[in-house]
Design a protein around this motif. Sequence first.
Motif, PDB file in Angstrom:
ATOM      1  N   GLN A 513       0.831  -1.194   0.000  1.00 12.92           N
ATOM      2  CA  GLN A 513       0.000   0.000   0.000  1.00 12.92           C
ATOM      3  C   GLN A 513       0.871   1.250   0.000  1.00 12.92           C
ATOM      4  N   PRO A 514       0.386   2.348  -0.582  1.00  9.37           N
ATOM      5  CA  PRO A 514       1.194   3.578  -0.669  1.00  9.37           C
ATOM      6  C   PRO A 514       1.713   4.076   0.674  1.00  9.37           C
ATOM      7  N   GLU A 515       0.949   3.900   1.758  1.00  8.52           N
ATOM      8  CA  GLU A 515       1.387   4.429   3.058  1.00  8.52           C
ATOM      9  C   GLU A 515       2.653   3.745   3.557  1.00  8.52           C
ATOM     10  N   PHE A 516       2.976   2.563   3.028  1.00 12.79           N
ATOM     11  CA  PHE A 516       4.182   1.852   3.422  1.00 12.79           C
ATOM     12  C   PHE A 516       5.282   1.962   2.381  1.00 12.79           C
ATOM     13  N   CYS A 517       5.122   2.958   1.508  1.00 16.73           N
ATOM     14  CA  CYS A 517       6.145   3.252   0.496  1.00 16.73           C
ATOM     15  C   CYS A 517       6.782   4.612   0.774  1.00 16.73           C
ATOM     16  N   LEU A 518       6.583   5.135   1.974  1.00 15.26           N
ATOM     17  CA  LEU A 518       7.108   6.452   2.350  1.00 15.26           C
ATOM     18  C   LEU A 518       8.358   6.302   3.207  1.00 15.26           C
ATOM     19  N   TRP A 519       9.097   7.393   3.327  1.00 17.31           N
ATOM     20  CA  TRP A 519      10.361   7.347   4.068  1.00 17.31           C
ATOM     21  C   TRP A 519      10.160   6.880   5.506  1.00 17.31           C
ATOM     22  N   LYS A 520       9.089   7.300   6.158  1.00 21.36           N
ATOM     23  CA  LYS A 520       8.872   6.948   7.555  1.00 21.36           C
ATOM     24  C   LYS A 520       8.670   5.453   7.750  1.00 21.36           C
ATOM     25  N   SER A 521       8.404   4.726   6.662  1.00 17.23           N
ATOM     26  CA  SER A 521       8.217   3.280   6.751  1.00 17.23           C
ATOM     27  C   SER A 521       9.458   2.496   6.340  1.00 17.23           C
ATOM     28  N   ALA A 522      10.574   3.203   6.141  1.00 18.61           N
ATOM     29  CA  ALA A 522      11.780   2.541   5.632  1.00 18.61           C
ATOM     30  C   ALA A 522      12.609   1.951   6.761  1.00 18.61           C
ATOM     31  N   GLU A 523      11.996   1.059   7.543  1.00 22.88           N
ATOM     32  CA  GLU A 523      12.713   0.372   8.610  1.00 22.88           C
ATOM     33  C   GLU A 523      11.950  -0.895   8.985  1.00 22.88           C
ATOM     34  N   MET A 524      12.622  -1.785   9.723  1.00 21.53           N
ATOM     35  CA  MET A 524      11.989  -3.010  10.199  1.00 21.53           C
ATOM     36  C   MET A 524      11.863  -2.993  11.715  1.00 21.53           C
ATOM     37  N   ASN A 525      11.760  -1.829  12.297  1.00 20.51           N
ATOM     38  CA  ASN A 525      11.675  -1.722  13.751  1.00 20.51           C
ATOM     39  C   ASN A 525      10.254  -2.053  14.193  1.00 20.51           C
ATOM     40  N   VAL A 526       9.944  -3.351  14.252  1.00 15.51           N
ATOM     41  CA  VAL A 526       8.584  -3.801  14.540  1.00 15.51           C
ATOM     42  C   VAL A 526       8.609  -4.760  15.720  1.00 15.51           C
ATOM     43  N   THR A 527       7.472  -4.887  16.380  1.00 14.48           N
ATOM     44  CA  THR A 527       7.307  -5.886  17.432  1.00 14.48           C
ATOM     45  C   THR A 527       6.080  -6.718  17.098  1.00 14.48           C
ATOM     46  N   GLN A 528       6.009  -7.884  17.704  1.00 17.11           N
ATOM     47  CA  GLN A 528       4.881  -8.781  17.460  1.00 17.11           C
ATOM     48  C   GLN A 528       3.559  -8.055  17.720  1.00 17.11           C
ATOM     49  N   HIS A 529       3.487  -7.317  18.840  1.00 15.92           N
ATOM     50  CA  HIS A 529       2.229  -6.658  19.198  1.00 15.92           C
ATOM     51  C   HIS A 529       1.870  -5.570  18.192  1.00 15.92           C
ATOM     52  N   GLU A 530       2.843  -4.756  17.816  1.00 16.13           N
ATOM     53  CA  GLU A 530       2.565  -3.659  16.903  1.00 16.13           C
ATOM     54  C   GLU A 530       2.126  -4.165  15.540  1.00 16.13           C
ATOM     55  N   LEU A 531       2.745  -5.262  15.119  1.00 16.81           N
ATOM     56  CA  LEU A 531       2.428  -5.771  13.786  1.00 16.81           C
ATOM     57  C   LEU A 531       1.085  -6.485  13.747  1.00 16.81           C
TER      58      LEU A 531
END
Length: 555
Positions: A513-531
């Motif tokens: 989706q376009p919202e995950f093609c932006l600079w602010k999404s250019a990382e893998m800093n995720v947790t199980q709960h957040e995802l």
Amino acid sequence: MRILLLSNSPSKWMMRISSRYFSSIELPKFYATPIFYVNSVPHIGHLYTTIYADALHRFTRLCHPDAVTIFSTGTDEHGLKIQKSAQSKNTDLSTYCDQVSAKFRQLFDDASTSHTHFIRTTDNQHKKSVTNLWNILVEKGFIYKSKYCGYYSINDEAFVPDNLIRTNSAGEKISIETGHKLEWYEEENYVFRLSQLQDQVIDWIDNRLIMKPQNFHTALKADIRNIKNFKDVSVSRSKSRLCWGIEVPNDNSQLIYVWFDALTNYLTVAGYPNHDLTVWPPCHVIGKDIIKFHCIYWPAFLIAAGLQPPNLVYCHSHWLYDRQKMSKSLGNVVDPFDCIERFTADGIRYFLLKEGTPHSDSNFNIDAVKTCLNAELADTFGNLLNRCTSNKLNPQQYYPQNISLNEMNEILPESMETIDYIQNLSKQCYQAYSDGNFHIGIAHVMTGLRLVNSLFNIIRPWELPKILNNEINQKRLECLLFLSLESIRIAAILLKPIIPNISTSIFRKLNIQPEFCLWKSAEMNVTQHELYSHHQQLHVNRISTEKLIIFSKLI
């Protein structure tokens, strides 16, 4: 061999990416290239300046997708050398300018630039802007009429001061800066009181101007220290030797100096004089040969008119061909249209921004282009995508889910270094891009992709289904695919200012989706709960089954 970019329409990307904004550096909202002389067709230098500015503009848009931004370019169509070029081709001046300007516009469209304005100095609105600025400077007493004499360069459209003149072996006067032949002119002109603004211009250069790279700012400061006194400069030309330009208001015997005319284009783009200059001042992207005009004359004109000078200038060096200066006489001028035809827009954009070093001259060579694109876009980037989406390793053609970074570190301990590197990529690229050093940012991205590729050689996922304990091996394979596909997504974001078409095709291929093609999404800093706080609503995110070849090998 042609490059193929095949894609499918996107469907929903079902992951929630948490992100941090990495920097407080304020990015400009108005980028402007110089406007280019139409005395000849475009060359590779024009293309480089424009895609350099385009990459900066796209970078700002990636970081601030809701911001209103301007990116202007265009053509400078007045002056003596354009008049002579049209005469040499026995072509009407207006027709000649239309034809050459159209080639510049076509080049920038073919190169996938995101310019919002293409300005021509023959536009009526621009003529109004120039006339208005002129009248203000006259009213404020900064323009007066006087006899003006000196050595003049037709090629540079400028008088050259005595300290920048040398005599060649033939006894001809030559510009030290450009090497162009000079002619002596004496005539009555209108003159701008640059001498009255010396202290203000020097203060602006010393204390307010940000110039990148720093070496150009240092050189500019040294140059102005060597000038004991700023001299007033001619800002008009007699119609007796020049017929093509904007007339001086209330004096039809004179035409406004082409550089005064050209520099005013930035005001025209901003809406001057009819609107508030809400996006002012512009961020200039210029070649090193026009620093004097943009960093001495231009701020002086603006200060005199009561307008704010630009506070950020990106400057770049030139391109050589096989270590030699490009020139028509040597027959080594690179045709940018041919480059786009042979390597595609994204291909030549990638090479120029990867190999171009703003602080020093860069070398262009056809074999070097092939080597760069084969090694990096085809082998490194393309190979990784093909591995992740191959039927052998990913027969279901899906983007693995329900995987956290902690889980990846536990199941794939070999990947910890790679994960750390990918996590920091956007920080590294942000700093490099905001400094105008695209070559550094691209190098960081390619290093990350090579690290991911090397994991395949370490883990050898094609052997995992053959080994016992398939549940663990399947999880290892899923983690490797997740890390690889995430790295591809992040790389596509960070390289979008460079290769916008390829990046867009990758997003579509991976159904993002376009919202995950932006600079602010250019990382893998995720947790199980957040995802996966709403994982019951998720469905399998499938990759497009249509094949995507990022870049084919070049013969």
